[in-house]
Write a protein that holds these residues in place. Structure first.
Motif, mmCIF file in Angstrom:
data_model
loop_
_atom_site.group_PDB
_atom_site.id
_atom_site.type_symbol
_atom_site.label_atom_id
_atom_site.label_comp_id
_atom_site.label_asym_id
_atom_site.label_seq_id
_atom_site.Cartn_x
_atom_site.Cartn_y
_atom_site.Cartn_z
ATOM 1 N N SER A 257 6.110 7.979 -14.212
ATOM 2 C CA SER A 257 6.705 7.093 -13.476
ATOM 3 C C SER A 257 7.612 6.107 -14.013
ATOM 4 O O SER A 257 8.622 5.749 -13.374
ATOM 5 N N ILE A 258 7.456 5.828 -15.334
ATOM 6 C CA ILE A 258 8.545 5.232 -15.894
ATOM 7 C C ILE A 258 9.815 5.776 -16.037
ATOM 8 O O ILE A 258 11.033 5.099 -15.902
ATOM 9 N N THR A 259 9.982 7.111 -16.275
ATOM 10 C CA THR A 259 10.837 8.066 -16.497
ATOM 11 C C THR A 259 11.670 8.109 -14.870
ATOM 12 O O THR A 259 13.126 7.900 -15.158
ATOM 13 N N TYR A 260 11.058 8.221 -14.122
ATOM 14 C CA TYR A 260 11.551 8.173 -12.795
ATOM 15 C C TYR A 260 12.453 6.920 -12.425
ATOM 16 O O TYR A 260 13.283 6.631 -11.933
ATOM 17 N N ASP A 261 11.341 5.671 -12.700
ATOM 18 C CA ASP A 261 11.997 4.313 -12.265
ATOM 19 C C ASP A 261 13.227 4.291 -13.300
ATOM 20 O O ASP A 261 14.231 3.803 -12.659
ATOM 21 N N VAL B 157 15.605 6.633 -13.806
ATOM 22 C CA VAL B 157 16.494 7.286 -13.389
ATOM 23 C C VAL B 157 16.822 6.594 -11.973
ATOM 24 O O VAL B 157 18.229 6.311 -11.962
ATOM 25 N N LEU B 158 16.208 5.934 -11.505
ATOM 26 C CA LEU B 158 16.531 5.074 -10.123
ATOM 27 C C LEU B 158 17.563 4.088 -10.465
ATOM 28 O O LEU B 158 18.492 3.615 -9.918
ATOM 29 N N GLN B 159 17.022 3.401 -11.668
ATOM 30 C CA GLN B 159 17.493 2.261 -12.021
ATOM 31 C C GLN B 159 19.016 2.427 -12.786
ATOM 32 O O GLN B 159 20.065 1.821 -12.198
ATOM 33 N N ARG C 6 21.042 3.142 -9.609
ATOM 34 C CA ARG C 6 21.645 2.037 -8.993
ATOM 35 C C ARG C 6 22.551 0.968 -9.982
ATOM 36 O O ARG C 6 23.429 0.327 -9.238
ATOM 37 N N ALA C 7 22.434 1.168 -11.195
ATOM 38 C CA ALA C 7 23.239 0.378 -11.821
ATOM 39 C C ALA C 7 24.726 1.038 -12.238
ATOM 40 O O ALA C 7 25.641 0.200 -12.522
ATOM 41 N N SER C 8 24.803 2.257 -12.076
ATOM 42 C CA SER C 8 26.080 2.830 -12.597
ATOM 43 C C SER C 8 26.826 3.906 -11.583
ATOM 44 O O SER C 8 27.858 3.759 -11.056
ATOM 45 N N LEU C 9 25.918 4.869 -11.122
ATOM 46 C CA LEU C 9 26.527 5.702 -10.293
ATOM 47 C C LEU C 9 26.840 5.134 -8.718
ATOM 48 O O LEU C 9 27.851 5.345 -8.205
ATOM 49 N N LEU C 10 26.223 4.328 -8.125
ATOM 50 C CA LEU C 10 26.334 4.016 -6.773
ATOM 51 C C LEU C 10 27.410 3.135 -6.739
ATOM 52 O O LEU C 10 28.430 3.187 -5.994
ATOM 53 N N SER D 90 26.277 12.646 -14.718
ATOM 54 C CA SER D 90 25.936 13.514 -15.654
ATOM 55 C C SER D 90 24.692 12.745 -16.543
ATOM 56 O O SER D 90 23.468 13.501 -16.698
ATOM 57 N N ARG D 91 24.668 11.453 -16.494
ATOM 58 C CA ARG D 91 23.631 10.913 -17.061
ATOM 59 C C ARG D 91 22.548 10.681 -16.241
ATOM 60 O O ARG D 91 21.329 10.876 -16.722
#
Length: 167
Positions: A5-9, A11-13, A16-20, A135-136
């Motif tokens: 769960s922490i790993t998936y969170d 990824v989402l962060q 949100r912080a860089s890719l989008l 990539s990240r």
């Protein structure tokens, strides 16, 4: 499960912080470029204001991306994009000033000599930044998937062990 769960969170962060924001900036710069070209074809000050607004928004995003970058390489990519965008906006305004003064030929010459190469530089830097963010994100997704797979295997083994011990 908590680790997955922490790993998936994470990824989402990261997304949100860089890719989008990187993808939004890439899109906004393209649209700003279109507004300035449209101005040269049809002098309407609303087009300049729209382009300037997009550049301000893009510049703010690039500053945030640069300042929040986790590596010096990523920071350098966003710094390069920021510098190129600033130079591009200066060239756009030189061309716009020439067009406003009735010097359409000079405005187009500025576009050809300065704006096109600078636009290509901005686009290339943004593309590198977006690709790095993708990539990240992909690497984080793969790590999260691996962690979830390990957890499923561990839970399956624990279930088999419980059945064997209980029998």
């Amino acid at each position: 499960l908590a680790r997955s769960s922490i790993t998936y969170d994470a990824v989402l962060q990261a997304e949100r912080a860089s890719l989008l924001p990187a993808m939004q900036t890439e899109s906004d710069v393209r649209f700003a470029r279109l507004q300035y070209v449209r101005f040269l074809l049809n002098p309407d000050e609303r087009l300049v204001r729209a382009g300037d607004s997009l550049v301000v928004s893009s510049r703010n995003q690039l500053v945030q991306l640069r300042d929040s970058a986790e590596t010096s390489e990523t920071r350098a990519i966003w710094a390069e994009a920021l510098d190129a965008l600033d130079r591009l906006q200066t060239a756009w305004h030189s061309s716009i000033d020439a067009a406003r003064a009735g010097q359409r030929r000079a405005a187009l010459a500025i576009r050809d000599a300065r704006i096109s190469p600078l636009g290509d530089s901005v686009r290339a830097a943004l593309r590198r930044g977006v690709e790095r963010a993708e990539s990240r994100t992909d690497a984080s997704v793969a790590a999260a998937t691996d962690a979830a797979d390990r957890m499923r295997t561990l839970l399956g083994a624990a279930a088999v062990l419980a059945v064997v011990v209980g029998a």
